[in-house]
Design an enzyme around this catalytic site. Sequence first.
Site, short mmCIF file in Angstrom:
data_model
loop_
_atom_site.label_atom_id
_atom_site.label_comp_id
_atom_site.label_asym_id
_atom_site.label_seq_id
_atom_site.Cartn_x
_atom_site.Cartn_y
_atom_site.Cartn_z
N HIS A 135 0.83 -1.21 0.00
CA HIS A 135 0.00 0.00 0.00
C HIS A 135 0.87 1.27 0.00
CE1 HIS A 135 -3.57 2.48 1.27
NE2 HIS A 135 -2.59 3.24 1.72
N GLU A 136 1.77 1.34 0.96
CA GLU A 136 2.59 2.56 1.07
C GLU A 136 3.50 2.71 -0.15
OE1 GLU A 136 1.68 4.72 3.03
OE2 GLU A 136 0.45 3.46 4.31
N HIS B 111 3.30 6.71 -7.02
CA HIS B 111 2.60 7.94 -7.43
C HIS B 111 3.58 9.13 -7.32
CE1 HIS B 111 -1.64 10.06 -7.08
NE2 HIS B 111 -1.10 10.21 -8.26
N HIS C 255 1.64 4.47 -2.91
CA HIS C 255 1.77 5.94 -2.81
C HIS C 255 3.15 6.34 -3.34
CE1 HIS C 255 -1.82 6.75 -0.53
NE2 HIS C 255 -1.46 6.04 0.52
ZN LIG Z 1 -2.69 5.31 2.08
#
Ligand SMILES: [Zn+2]
Length: 710
Positions: A500-501, A507, A504
Amino acid sequence: MIPVRLLMIAATVAMASSVNVLADSISDNPFYTASALPFQAPPFDKIKDADYQPAIDEAIRLHNLEVQQIAGNPDAPTFENTYVALEKSGQMLNRVLQVFNAVAGANTDPVLQQLQEDIAPKLAAHNDAIYLNSTLFQRVAAVHKQLGTMKLDAESKRLVTVVYRTFVLAGAKLSDAEKTKLKALNEAESTLSSQFGNRLRDATKKAALVVDSREKLAGLSDAEITAAARAAKDRGLPEGKFVLTLQNTTQQPLLRDLTDRSTREALFKASWNRTEMGDGNDTRKLIVRIAAIRAQQAKLLGFPNYAAWKLNDQMAKTPAAAIGFMQKLVPAATARAQREAKDIQAKIDQDQAALNQPSFKLQPWDWEMYAEQVKKERYDVDENQIRPYFEINNVLQNGVFYAANQLYGLTFKERHDLPVYQEDVRVFDVFDQDGQQIALFYCDYFKRDNKNGGAWMDNFVGQSTLLGTKPVIYNVTNFTKPAAGQPALLSFDDVITMFHEFGHGLHGIFANEKYPTLSGTSTARDFVEFPSQFNEHWATEPAVFAHYAKHHQSGAAMPDALVGKMKNAGKFNKGYSMTELSAAALLDLDWHSISASAPLQDADRFEVAALKKDKIYLAEVPSRYRSSYFLHIWGNGYAAGYYAYPWTQMLADDAYDWFQTHGGLTSANGDRFRALILSRGNTEELAQMYKTWRGSDPKIAPMLENRGLK
Ligand SMILES: [Zn+2]
């Protein structure tokens, strides 16, 4: 998650003329000039706690000078001398705040904690000084007015739209009298909001459950009982008493293990009623006033309610879109929760019959314990069997990095020459398909006493071709640190968190924007959790999973039977969790749909009526937060924004569905996703950006399927 940023306008280059007036100490400050390290990486070996305060003060002063110069420019306003100039302003402030926020969150100490409290009002005032500066806004508006006829590239046009809208939404168009009124409302809101936070903190502490005997704690581990005895002692209670402290959500983790039903009921009620005891910590009168003030603010800005104001620059755009989405989710979530309730009731009946006791009706305080039993019976998964297959380096290199390599062609190389703020922090060079380095990636995975809970991503240095900066990204998590010499073996939840991290992170790594305001993760709240939740999917993609889920000693793949159990167990209790989350999301939207002309509400009556209207009032499944202790919306900046969690799940699942139907884990799919989403920051209207990539608006079906709600 990613932190909410206060300052929207990125800032800039210190002006040469101001150098003369500086004391030597400031020009020696490590934040005064850009770092000379690769990618302008923070010079942690030179930064001391004492450097932050003077750097922040000086950076605010410089930024103010720059803004005054832009506002007072005698030349006619142009895109260059207004918007681009604003983009270039405040660079020192960004430089110091990005590092300060990182260290204050992940490696804090009393000096940094105090400084955090001290600078919050300074930064809020600084923000107002920019967005409510009427001379500056006249120039911003004059350029915006010519938007249709200006010869600008698409990103520059988007910058004009976004910056102008930010000013307008902050109140820049108001008359002086209205601005004064808005500032007063802002101040009243922030005072009530911090009172709410203080009362909630005290109430939560005070509502901890005092238990008189060890028997009543049956089911807890020795360590938990010892902790409860210590908590009692810390509060000056006599020997033989125990204290169970409360967590911020309605459900309490200990409810899973407490076998004494009366203790469960007492603990649940302590949680549920914590802020509704009619004492000095009762928050009900505060929240209804905050809701009323927010309705007034929205009215002043020309919106029918607060949600309409706050969603104006989000992907959903309107409360109707957010509520419409939630209404599609609710029937599936509640139907599933009701089926789970039936299974749990059957388990209760069966257990009571075996004990020759009368059965009882399932209540919220029974849910966690019996759900856990049903889960064990059905899936029989033991965490200790799973962890040996998730050694941290293996997961990082052969899972997280591997997926990024297969999809986007990235490669990673650890380096040890850059300074870090704590010895557990690791640094990697990130190389693109063509071998060029495009970013630095820092990771700080282990729990520490001086680290905030949870997990997050942010930038030390934001990407901008205008400023010539490239991404320096970090991930922070709270995995348990192993004893010296032992391997770090993760839970599957930890593995998902790491993906998940890093989602990011991608991105940020792929950011390819000219303007800092539009770069990387600087997008709307109901979009920013999309790339991260999307990246979670690769953790269970068979080709990726098989590549990293190997026993840390034998190197053997995880047995199929165990993989199957683990995946099934992951779908368990989804009805409950989606229902409690949806109830909270809808309550948030309901409180922020109140109009300015409505009378002050009665908090409890409003809550029950709202949940019934939303068809999500289930006695066994209370909201994840009751209105009176919903910190996200009254104290933490998530007002009218809690729906973003399920909304971005929808985007993530719909996006993964697209990959599945187009060949899955391929570099062609990855390149396309990177080109149209991950490298685009906030450079176009987000709903349109999504549609351009997906070929249609997002659909909810893949989410319902994936979350076991079909
Ligand atoms: Zn998040």
